[in-house]
Motif scaffolding. Structure first.
Motif, PDB file in Angstrom:
ATOM      1  N   ASN A  38       0.861  -1.188   0.000  1.00 39.74           N
ATOM      2  CA  ASN A  38       0.000   0.000   0.000  1.00 39.74           C
ATOM      3  C   ASN A  38       0.896   1.237   0.000  1.00 39.74           C
ATOM      4  O   ASN A  38       1.532   1.545   0.997  1.00 39.74           O
ATOM      5  CB  ASN A  38      -0.901  -0.017   1.236  1.00 39.74           C
ATOM      6  CG  ASN A  38      -1.870   1.151   1.275  1.00 39.74           C
ATOM      7  OD1 ASN A  38      -1.726   2.114   0.521  1.00 39.74           O
ATOM      8  ND2 ASN A  38      -2.855   1.065   2.150  1.00 39.74           N
ATOM      9  N   LYS A  39       0.950   1.940  -1.127  1.00 45.57           N
ATOM     10  CA  LYS A  39       1.858   3.084  -1.251  1.00 45.57           C
ATOM     11  C   LYS A  39       1.547   4.184  -0.246  1.00 45.57           C
ATOM     12  O   LYS A  39       2.457   4.847   0.266  1.00 45.57           O
ATOM     13  CB  LYS A  39       1.802   3.644  -2.676  1.00 45.57           C
ATOM     14  CG  LYS A  39       2.531   2.823  -3.719  1.00 45.57           C
ATOM     15  CD  LYS A  39       2.577   3.569  -5.042  1.00 45.57           C
ATOM     16  CE  LYS A  39       3.332   2.780  -6.094  1.00 45.57           C
ATOM     17  NZ  LYS A  39       3.438   3.534  -7.362  1.00 45.57           N
ATOM     18  N   SER A  40       0.271   4.397   0.021  1.00 44.16           N
ATOM     19  CA  SER A  40      -0.105   5.510   0.905  1.00 44.16           C
ATOM     20  C   SER A  40       0.449   5.325   2.315  1.00 44.16           C
ATOM     21  O   SER A  40       0.713   6.298   3.026  1.00 44.16           O
ATOM     22  CB  SER A  40      -1.628   5.648   0.964  1.00 44.16           C
ATOM     23  OG  SER A  40      -2.223   4.470   1.487  1.00 44.16           O
ATOM     24  N   LYS A  41       0.676   4.076   2.715  1.00 44.66           N
ATOM     25  CA  LYS A  41       1.201   3.792   4.050  1.00 44.66           C
ATOM     26  C   LYS A  41       2.672   4.194   4.162  1.00 44.66           C
ATOM     27  O   LYS A  41       3.177   4.457   5.247  1.00 44.66           O
ATOM     28  CB  LYS A  41       1.028   2.299   4.359  1.00 44.66           C
ATOM     29  CG  LYS A  41       1.467   1.881   5.753  1.00 44.66           C
ATOM     30  CD  LYS A  41       1.219   0.396   5.967  1.00 44.66           C
ATOM     31  CE  LYS A  41       1.711  -0.046   7.332  1.00 44.66           C
ATOM     32  NZ  LYS A  41       1.516  -1.512   7.559  1.00 44.66           N
ATOM     33  N   TYR A  42       3.355   4.250   3.019  1.00 43.08           N
ATOM     34  CA  TYR A  42       4.803   4.494   3.032  1.00 43.08           C
ATOM     35  C   TYR A  42       5.161   5.788   2.309  1.00 43.08           C
ATOM     36  O   TYR A  42       6.259   5.926   1.790  1.00 43.08           O
ATOM     37  CB  TYR A  42       5.525   3.312   2.367  1.00 43.08           C
ATOM     38  CG  TYR A  42       5.286   2.003   3.067  1.00 43.08           C
ATOM     39  CD1 TYR A  42       6.028   1.644   4.186  1.00 43.08           C
ATOM     40  CD2 TYR A  42       4.302   1.121   2.618  1.00 43.08           C
ATOM     41  CE1 TYR A  42       5.814   0.439   4.840  1.00 43.08           C
ATOM     42  CE2 TYR A  42       4.068  -0.094   3.270  1.00 43.08           C
ATOM     43  CZ  TYR A  42       4.820  -0.418   4.379  1.00 43.08           C
ATOM     44  OH  TYR A  42       4.597  -1.605   5.026  1.00 43.08           O
TER      45      TYR A  42
END
Length: 403
Positions: A38-42
Motif C-alpha cells: 500500500n503506497k499511501s502507508k509508506y
C-alpha cells in the motif's frame, strides 16, 4: 550498487534507515525501489526519494538493480522472487529462514550457475554475526556440533515464567501485547522457527542439508508453571534449545525444551536474546551472543551482507550435500508430565522397560530414551490433544537432582 527491497516492513524499513545515514554517503550504494502493498502507508519514504512499487517485477526486471533484498516473510512468493532474481544474475540477500530451509538446494545452484551471491546472515540470530564467521571457520575446522537459543519469542516467554512464576498463557498474552509474539505464535512456540534455523546452520557448518521434516521438534506450548517450579527447586531452568550433531557419520538434530542448571551458559540468556554455540576440532567451543530480533538488529545483518557484496567479499558458494540423510533422534533422559493421572499410569506402563524415576504423581523421568518414543507411546494411549509436556535433561544434569 543499486538495490531493490522486497518488503518495506520492520526489517526493510530498518535497512532503508541504516543506508540513509550519513556514514553510508562514502559508498556508492543506492536503494532504488521498494515493493510495498500500500503506497499511501509508506508515503514518507517516497518523500525521501525512494521509488515505491506494487509490482515485484518492476524490481526483478530492472537492469539497473543488481542486488535484491528479500525481507517479506512467508515461503511461496519469496521463493518465486528469489528464484527469478538469481536466474537473472542478481545478488540476493534474505532474512527468510523458512524459504531457505525449504529451497536452499535450488537457490545455491542458481547462484553458482549465474555467478550471483546468496547471503543470509539475518536469517539466523537476528543481529548476531553468526553465519559469516561460521562459513569462514568451516574452511579450517571440522565442526561436529551446533546448538543454541535461536528464537527470541520462546526465550522471552520462558524467561518471564522463570523470573516471575507466571503461567504460559499469561506470559504469551504479554508477549503478544508487547509485539514480541505474533497473534498466531505457532512457529515460535512449537519450535518450527528454530528448526528452520538449525537446518540452515547445519548446511553452513556440516555442508550437509538436514531437512526440516527429519528434525525432532518439541515445543513449549504445553509447559506449565509446575514444570518450571520443579526445575527451579532443583536449581535449574528450562530453555528451548536447537541442537545438531555429527559424529561417527551419524547426524542428530532436535529442537526441544531442555532442563539445565542455572549456572549453565544457556540459562544465562534471557528475554529476546539469542546465543549460538559451535564445536569443532580446532575451535573446541565458540559462542555468538546478542539481540536475536528487532528492527535494527536484523537490518544490521542485512546491511552487513550488502557491504560484503559491495566490497567483493561475499563468501564463495557453499558446496552442500543434499543427498538423502538419516537424522537420528537424540537419546537422553527425559522429564515427562501429564495432568491426567489415569493416562500417566498408562504411559508409565507402556514405558515399563525403561528406568523410570517418579517425581510426583503427575511427573516422572524416563532414562535413556528418545522423545519420539515417548510421543509414540503417548499417541497409543490417546493423550488428549497431545497435552503433555516433555523436556530433555541436559547432559550435565543427573536425574536424581530433580527429586
Amino acid at each position: 550498487m543499486k538495490i531493490g527491497i522486497l518488503g518495506l516492513g520492520t526489517v526493510g524499513g530498518g535497512v532503508w534507515d541504516i543506508l540513509s545515514t550519513t556514514k553510508f554517503q562514502e559508498y556508492d550504494i543506492k536503494v532504488k525501489t521498494a515493493l510495498v502493498r500500500n503506497k499511501s502507508k509508506y508515503i514518507s519514504y517516497e518523500e525521501q526519494g525512494l521509488n515505491l512499487t506494487l509490482d515485484p517485477y518492476e524490481i526483478l526486471n530492472d537492469p539497473e538493480i543488481d542486488t535484491v533484498v528479500e525481507v517479506m516473510g512467508g515461503i511461496d512468493k519469496p521463493y518465486e522472487y528469489i528464484k527469478y532474481a538469481l536466474s537473472q544474475g542478481k545478488h540476493v540477500v534474505t532474512a527468510n529462514k523458512a524459504v531457505l530451509a525449504k529451497h536452499m538446494e535450488e537457490f545455491l545452484a542458481l547462484a553458482k550457475n549465474n555467478n550471483a551471491a546468496l547471503l543470509y546472515e539475518a536469517s539466523v540470530g537476528g543481529g548476531i554475526p553468526l553465519i559469516k564467521p561460521l562459513k569462514q571457520n568451516a574452511r579450517i575446522n571440522n565442526f561436529y556440533e551446533i546448538s543454541g537459543i535461536l528464537n527470541g519469542t520462546s526465550n522471552f516467554i520462558l524467561s518471564k515464567m522463570s523470573k516471575e512464576g507466571l503461567e504460559f498463557a499469561d506470559v504469551l498474552k504479554q508477549a503478544q501485547e508487547k509485539g514480541y509474539a505474533e497473534q498466531d505464535p505457532s512457529d515460535d512456540i512449537d519450535g518450527t522457527d528454530m528448526a528452520r534455523k538449525i537446518s540452515v546452520l547445519s548446511s553452513t557448518i556440516f555442508k550437509k542439508h538436514l531437512p526440516l521434516e527429519h528434525i525432532q521438534i518439541n515445543g513449549i506450548r504445553h509447559i506449565e508453571k509446575q514444570d518450571m517450579d520443579i526445575a527451579k527447586k532443583a536449581g535449574c531452568d528450562i530453555k528451548l534449545i536447537a541442537k545438531s550433531n555429527y559424529e561417527n557419520n551419524n547426524y542428530k538434530a532436535a529442537v526441544e525444551p531442555v532442563i539445565l542448571k542455572q549456572n549453565s551458559i544457556f540459562a544465562q540468556v534471557s528475554d529476546e536474546y539469542n546465543i549460538g554455540m559451535a564445536k569443532g576440532d580446532n575451535l573446541s567451543e565458540v559462542s555468538f551472543y546478542g539481540e536475536g530480533a528487532g528492527r535494527y538488529a536484523t537490518a544490521n545483518a542485512v546491511v552487513s551482507d550488502l557491504l560484503d557484496i559491495y566490497n567483493h567479499e561475499a563468501i564463495e558458494h557453499l558446496a552442500v550435500d543434499f543427498s538423502s540423510t538419516k537424522v537420528n533422534p537424540i537419546l537422553a533422559d527425559y522429564y515427562v508430565r501429564l495432568n491426567d493421572t489415569n493416562k500417566i499410569e498408562e504411559l508409565k506402563a507402556k514405558l515399563s522397560s525403561y528406568n523410570l524415576i517418579n517425581l510426583h504423581k503427575g511427573a516422572f523421568i524416563a532414562e535413556k530414551i528418545t522423545s519420539s518414543e515417548i510421543k509414540n507411546y503417548a499417541d497409543e494411549i490417546n493423550v488428549a490433544n497431545q497435552n503433555y509436556f516433555i523436556a530433555r535433561l541436559d547432559d550435565a544434569l543427573i536425574p536424581s537432582e530433580l527429586l
